[in-house]
Design a protein around this motif. Structure first.
Motif, PDB file in Angstrom:
ATOM      1  N   THR A  87      25.437   6.309 -24.387  1.00  0.00           N
ATOM      2  CA  THR A  87      25.056   5.654 -25.630  1.00  0.00           C
ATOM      3  C   THR A  87      23.552   5.419 -25.674  1.00  0.00           C
ATOM      4  N   ALA A  88      23.047   5.356 -26.899  1.00  0.00           N
ATOM      5  CA  ALA A  88      21.620   5.101 -27.119  1.00  0.00           C
ATOM      6  C   ALA A  88      21.467   4.100 -28.238  1.00  0.00           C
ATOM      7  N   SER A  89      20.367   3.369 -28.226  1.00  0.00           N
ATOM      8  CA  SER A  89      20.029   2.460 -29.310  1.00  0.00           C
ATOM      9  C   SER A  89      18.760   2.965 -29.984  1.00  0.00           C
ATOM     10  N   ALA A  90      18.538   2.539 -31.218  1.00  0.00           N
ATOM     11  CA  ALA A  90      17.379   3.040 -31.953  1.00  0.00           C
ATOM     12  C   ALA A  90      16.784   1.964 -32.832  1.00  0.00           C
ATOM     13  N   GLY A  91      15.472   2.052 -33.010  1.00  0.00           N
ATOM     14  CA  GLY A  91      14.750   1.216 -33.954  1.00  0.00           C
ATOM     15  C   GLY A  91      14.052   2.122 -34.942  1.00  0.00           C
ATOM     16  N   ILE A  92      14.076   1.756 -36.215  1.00  0.00           N
ATOM     17  CA  ILE A  92      13.512   2.597 -37.263  1.00  0.00           C
ATOM     18  C   ILE A  92      12.551   1.757 -38.098  1.00  0.00           C
ATOM     19  N   VAL A 150      16.961  -4.832 -30.841  1.00  0.00           N
ATOM     20  CA  VAL A 150      17.667  -5.873 -31.599  1.00  0.00           C
ATOM     21  C   VAL A 150      19.180  -5.763 -31.463  1.00  0.00           C
ATOM     22  N   ASN A 151      19.713  -4.559 -31.602  1.00  0.00           N
ATOM     23  CA  ASN A 151      21.173  -4.377 -31.585  1.00  0.00           C
ATOM     24  C   ASN A 151      21.655  -3.600 -30.363  1.00  0.00           C
ATOM     25  N   LYS A 152      20.942  -3.729 -29.255  1.00  0.00           N
ATOM     26  CA  LYS A 152      21.373  -3.102 -28.002  1.00  0.00           C
ATOM     27  C   LYS A 152      22.595  -3.827 -27.450  1.00  0.00           C
ATOM     28  N   PRO A 153      23.477  -3.097 -26.744  1.00  0.00           N
ATOM     29  CA  PRO A 153      23.502  -1.637 -26.579  1.00  0.00           C
ATOM     30  C   PRO A 153      24.266  -0.947 -27.721  1.00  0.00           C
ATOM     31  N   ASN A 154      24.040   0.361 -27.838  1.00  0.00           N
ATOM     32  CA  ASN A 154      24.758   1.226 -28.760  1.00  0.00           C
ATOM     33  C   ASN A 154      24.668   0.749 -30.208  1.00  0.00           C
ATOM     34  N   GLY A 155      23.443   0.423 -30.634  1.00  0.00           N
ATOM     35  CA  GLY A 155      23.249   0.009 -32.010  1.00  0.00           C
ATOM     36  C   GLY A 155      21.896   0.450 -32.515  1.00  0.00           C
ATOM     37  N   GLN A 156      21.599   0.135 -33.775  1.00  0.00           N
ATOM     38  CA  GLN A 156      20.291   0.468 -34.323  1.00  0.00           C
ATOM     39  C   GLN A 156      19.886  -0.570 -35.350  1.00  0.00           C
ATOM     40  N   LYS A 157      18.598  -0.640 -35.596  1.00  0.00           N
ATOM     41  CA  LYS A 157      18.056  -1.605 -36.546  1.00  0.00           C
ATOM     42  C   LYS A 157      16.931  -0.961 -37.334  1.00  0.00           C
ATOM     43  N   THR A 158      17.005  -1.055 -38.639  1.00  0.00           N
ATOM     44  CA  THR A 158      15.964  -0.525 -39.513  1.00  0.00           C
ATOM     45  C   THR A 158      15.151  -1.677 -40.092  1.00  0.00           C
ATOM     46  N   ILE A 159      13.846  -1.581 -39.959  1.00  0.00           N
ATOM     47  CA  ILE A 159      12.924  -2.545 -40.572  1.00  0.00           C
ATOM     48  C   ILE A 159      12.127  -1.789 -41.616  1.00  0.00           C
ATOM     49  N   GLY A 160      12.507  -1.942 -42.874  1.00  0.00           N
ATOM     50  CA  GLY A 160      11.848  -1.225 -43.959  1.00  0.00           C
ATOM     51  C   GLY A 160      10.446  -1.735 -44.214  1.00  0.00           C
TER      52      GLY A 160
END
Length: 360
Positions: A142-147, A160-170
């Motif tokens: 699994t990987a997490s990501a920030g956008i 922010v949403n680790k593990p196995n999550g992602q978070k977008t900051i527009g």
């Protein structure tokens, strides 16, 4: 420094407990159990810890002795860097299916600029989701990501949403997100700097933003300039696909300070061997050998020599480091020795980055 914010779309992908997860993937008996890669019950430090171990406070850079004290059921596993590099290469192949603007930070994390991308997908969030799904399907990890709009915010967001999550900051959320963030979570603010900021009454991004540029430069020097603009979401560093390794090093801190050059030379043999293994792993050689000496009073000294040819062999590294060791007398007992090799045989390449604006 301009305050115009380039509207880029940056993804920071960070593998979840990468080394430990690879070990659990390859050995089903380790799954669901607290695992530490590196170290042992009697010596060494932890290189990585599984999430099961982290619940007990086991972290990277923690001594093996302390890690075992925190978690009596901890299982120590020897690192297998060839295997980690193999998996990392598979993951990078996935990245390059989406964009050529990939900047690896280590085996387990990288920045991707997907402003323009090979899929023609205008949504960086959907691209990150697809990348994470591909990684899971093809590696079992699994990987997490920030956008976000820049590397600084994307890296913070990936946690922010680790593990196995992602978070977008527009784009419109960046400043409010940073204002609410605890100062210790700012990328580039370490433990010592965090304590200094606490002493100055700076506990959140909002507190940091309230300080003038002059105030931050007075207390933090050039880093103060970085903090001033970063908290305003201004970080214009581009994703550099050809991020070049400048040097490779190995060092060791001794349990007891050394006062004899003869004993130090014995320690240099092991350090040179470790450095040679790392050079072999990354297929690198260099011309400049630097000996790092930290004395018992924590003062640091370096001695360097540049050779007319590239070396990577343990014997040649040790020979040059030993020459530097005896170059002048030690001013005190020594608590740490290190050897690094720079002026490497890898070439830097320049990449032209074209930026376009899209809806986030």
């Amino acid at each position: 420094m301009s305050e115009e914010k380039p509207q880029r779309k940056i993804i920071h992908v960070d593998m979840d407990a990468f080394y430990a997860s690879v070990e659990q993937l390859d050995n089903p008996e380790l799954r669901g159990k607290p695992v530490a890669v590196g170290g042992s019950e009697t010596r060494g430090v932890v290189s990585a810890a599984s999430y099961e171990a982290r619940k007990f406070g086991v972290r990277s850079a923690l001594s093996g002795v302390l890690a075992k004290k925190y978690c009596p059921d901890l299982i120590f596993v020897r690192p297998r860097f060839d295997r980690y590099k193999e998996v990392s290469n598979k993951i990078r192949q996935i990245f390059h299916e989406f964009t050529d603007l990939v900047e690896p930070l280590s085996l387990d994390e990288a920045y991707l600029d997907v402003t323009q991308n090979k899929k023609g997908n205008p949504s960086a969030s959907l691209i990150a989701k697809e990348i994470r799904e591909r990684i899971l399907a093809e590696t079992g990890l699994t990987a997490s990501a920030g956008i976000s709009v820049n590397k600084f915010v994307a890296k913070i967001a990936s946690d922010v949403n680790k593990p196995n999550g992602q978070k977008t900051i527009g784009p419109d959320e960046v400043e409010s997100f940073l204002e609410q963030l605890p100062i210790k979570k700012f990328y580039g603010v370490g433990k010592v700097t965090t304590e200094r900021m606490y002493q100055l009454g700076i506990f959140t991004g909002a507190d940091l933003k309230a300080q003038s540029l002059e105030f931050l430069e007075k207390h933090f020097g050039k880093s103060g300039t970085y903090y001033y603009y970063a908290v305003r979401g201004i970080h214009n560093s581009e994703v550099k696909p050809e991020r070049t390794t400048k040097s490779v090093a190995a060092e060791h801190t001794f349990n007891e300070n050394l006062s004899s050059e003869i004993y130090m030379q014995e320690q240099l043999q092991a350090i040179a061997e470790q450095l040679a293994k790392r050079l072999k792993r990354y297929e690198l050689a260099g011309k400049t050998v630097t000996l790092k000496i930290k004395y018992s009073d924590f003062t640091l000294q370096t001695r360097s020599k540049t050779l007319p040819y590239f070396i990577s062999d343990k014997g040649l590294i040790l020979e040059t480091a030993t020459e530097l060791l005896y170059q002048e007398r030690m001013k005190d007992s020594v608590r740490l020795l290190g050897i690094s090799l720079s002026n490497l045989n890898n070439e830097e390449r320049k990449t032209v980055v074209v930026q376009l604006r899209f809806e986030f």
